[in-house]
Design an enzyme around this catalytic site. Structure first.
Site, PDB file in Angstrom:
ATOM      1  N   GLU A 254      30.271  40.830  29.841  1.00 34.59           N
ATOM      2  CA  GLU A 254      29.805  40.608  31.213  1.00 34.59           C
ATOM      3  C   GLU A 254      28.713  41.613  31.558  1.00 34.59           C
ATOM      4  O   GLU A 254      28.838  42.802  31.255  1.00 34.59           O
ATOM      5  CB  GLU A 254      30.972  40.790  32.200  1.00 34.59           C
ATOM      6  CG  GLU A 254      32.080  39.773  32.013  1.00 34.59           C
ATOM      7  CD  GLU A 254      33.211  39.927  33.025  1.00 34.59           C
ATOM      8  OE1 GLU A 254      33.110  40.753  33.957  1.00 34.59           O
ATOM      9  OE2 GLU A 254      34.224  39.200  32.869  1.00 34.59           O
TER      10      GLU A 254
ATOM     11  N   ASP B 217      36.596  37.392  24.784  1.00 33.13           N
ATOM     12  CA  ASP B 217      36.062  38.366  25.741  1.00 33.13           C
ATOM     13  C   ASP B 217      36.275  39.784  25.224  1.00 33.13           C
ATOM     14  O   ASP B 217      37.362  40.121  24.735  1.00 33.13           O
ATOM     15  CB  ASP B 217      36.792  38.233  27.085  1.00 33.13           C
ATOM     16  CG  ASP B 217      36.051  37.352  28.066  1.00 33.13           C
ATOM     17  OD1 ASP B 217      34.832  37.137  27.892  1.00 33.13           O
ATOM     18  OD2 ASP B 217      36.689  36.873  29.018  1.00 33.13           O
TER      19      ASP B 217
ATOM     20  N   SER C 205      40.682  36.330  31.417  1.00 31.74           N
ATOM     21  CA  SER C 205      41.509  35.679  32.441  1.00 31.74           C
ATOM     22  C   SER C 205      42.957  35.622  31.957  1.00 31.74           C
ATOM     23  O   SER C 205      43.875  35.389  32.753  1.00 31.74           O
ATOM     24  CB  SER C 205      40.988  34.267  32.747  1.00 31.74           C
ATOM     25  OG  SER C 205      40.783  33.546  31.554  1.00 31.74           O
TER      26      SER C 205
ATOM     27  N   GLU D 144      28.774  32.258  36.438  1.00 29.43           N
ATOM     28  CA  GLU D 144      30.007  32.039  37.217  1.00 29.43           C
ATOM     29  C   GLU D 144      29.740  32.224  38.704  1.00 29.43           C
ATOM     30  O   GLU D 144      29.165  33.240  39.132  1.00 29.43           O
ATOM     31  CB  GLU D 144      31.099  33.029  36.748  1.00 29.43           C
ATOM     32  CG  GLU D 144      32.387  32.880  37.548  1.00 29.43           C
ATOM     33  CD  GLU D 144      33.596  33.578  36.927  1.00 29.43           C
ATOM     34  OE1 GLU D 144      33.476  34.140  35.809  1.00 29.43           O
ATOM     35  OE2 GLU D 144      34.659  33.560  37.570  1.00 29.43           O
TER      36      GLU D 144
HETATM   37  O1  KIV Z   1      37.920  35.172  31.318  1.00 29.38           O
HETATM   38  C1  KIV Z   1      37.547  33.998  31.447  1.00 29.38           C
HETATM   39  O2  KIV Z   1      38.332  33.047  31.374  1.00 29.38           O
HETATM   40  C2  KIV Z   1      36.133  33.759  31.695  1.00 29.38           C
HETATM   41  C3  KIV Z   1      35.731  32.386  32.125  1.00 29.38           C
HETATM   42  C4  KIV Z   1      36.105  32.169  33.531  1.00 29.38           C
HETATM   43  C5  KIV Z   1      34.290  32.131  31.883  1.00 29.38           C
HETATM   44  O3  KIV Z   1      35.353  34.647  31.584  1.00 29.38           O
END
Ligand code: KIV
Length: 287
Positions: free
Chosen positions: A120, A88, A50, A187
């Protein structure tokens, strides 16, 4: 007498928290915010992709690169002393297969010190999850609305609204647990579906737009602090309105500069009197 230091959290500790207590996770992308989040009791600091949307001003998360994640994860790891840091794996850094996933996760881990990553997806990434866990990198799963695949879903849409898709999500959740994930983000799924999955797997679920039946919750820091503009998802609770506070501070500063109110004398530096005299003579007024 020394103050007891809260030990650094771990993927194992998070896994064991299921059924014992609720887990609080927040995102952070830089040193100052990561220090604040860590210092105030959060269990997991997520360096989410994000990042692309809330920090880099992109429309989605797909433009975030491994180098972006390395830069920001390093800053967060440097700030965090107690929470577990999870980073991530960005778009297309693990989908190509086990070798790509291992090579990219190794780069991320070695360059930043992070020891847990989030991927993911479901059944199609199980070999990558297994290989990462076997190599010593903890993996958090992410099902439901997986923003890296938003184009396939036709946008940022709630997932698992039918009984069949909810059952398929449970099958993915069980498979991710079996492959070695220590926790699972759900999510934008109906609350009843998140609770249904939470009750049927042995690893904690961390919900975002997934209701109160999850084992923990996550929010994007900039959303909950009121720092983001434009569309704010329905599931966000805003705990502060920093955007307005920042705007007020900036306009007060501009007004001060324009009106000669800033800097005041206390914001400046003095010169030793003798040097000042050498420079200006005895003309104090010029000082
Ligand atoms: O990228 C992110 O911030 C996320 C959260 C919304 C879980 O994957």
């Amino acid at each position: 007498m020394s103050v007891p230091v809260k030990p650094r959290s771990s993927a194992l500790a998070i896994r064991q928290a299921k059924g014992q207590r609720k887990i609080a996770m927040l995102t952070a992308y830089d040193f100052p915010f990561a220090s604040l989040v860590d210092g105030n009791g959060v269990d997991i600091v997520l360096v989410g992709d994000s990042l692309g949307m809330v920090v880099l001003g992109e429309a989605d998360t797909l433009s975030v690169t491994l180098d972006d994640m390395i830069r920001h994860t390093k800053a967060v790891v440097g700030a965090v002393q107690h929470s577990l840091v999870v980073a991530d794996m960005p778009f297309m850094t693990y989908e190509a297969g086990v070798e790509a996933a291992l090579a990219n996760a190794a780069r991320l881990a070695q360059a930043t010190g992070v020891r847990a990553v989030k991927l993911e997806g479901g059944a199609h990434i199980l070999p990558q999850v297994r290989a990462l866990v076997q190599s010593g990198i903890a993996v958090m799963g992410h099902l439901g609305l997986t923003p890296q695949r938003a184009a396939i879903f036709g946008g940022f849409k709630v997932q698992g609204r039918t009984a069949a898709s909810a059952k398929a999500m449970l099958a993915d959740a069980k498979a991710l647990e079996e492959a070695g994930c220590f926790a699972l983000v759900l999510e934008a799924v109906p609350s009843v579906v998140a609770e249904y999955i939470t009750q049927r797997i042995g690893i904690p679920t961390i919900g975002i737009g997934a209701g109160a039946g999850c084992d923990g919750q996550v929010l994007v820091l900039h959303d909950m602090l009121g720092l983001t503009s434009g569309h704010i998802p329905k599931f966000v609770k805003q705990y502060a309105n920093l955007k307005d506070q920042v705007a007020q501070a900036v306009s007060a500063y501009v007004a001060d500069v324009q009106q000669g109110q800033f800097p005041a004398e206390e914001h400046g530096f003095a010169m030793p009197e003798a040097e000042r005299t050498l420079l200006l003579g005895n003309d104090k007024k010029k000082g």
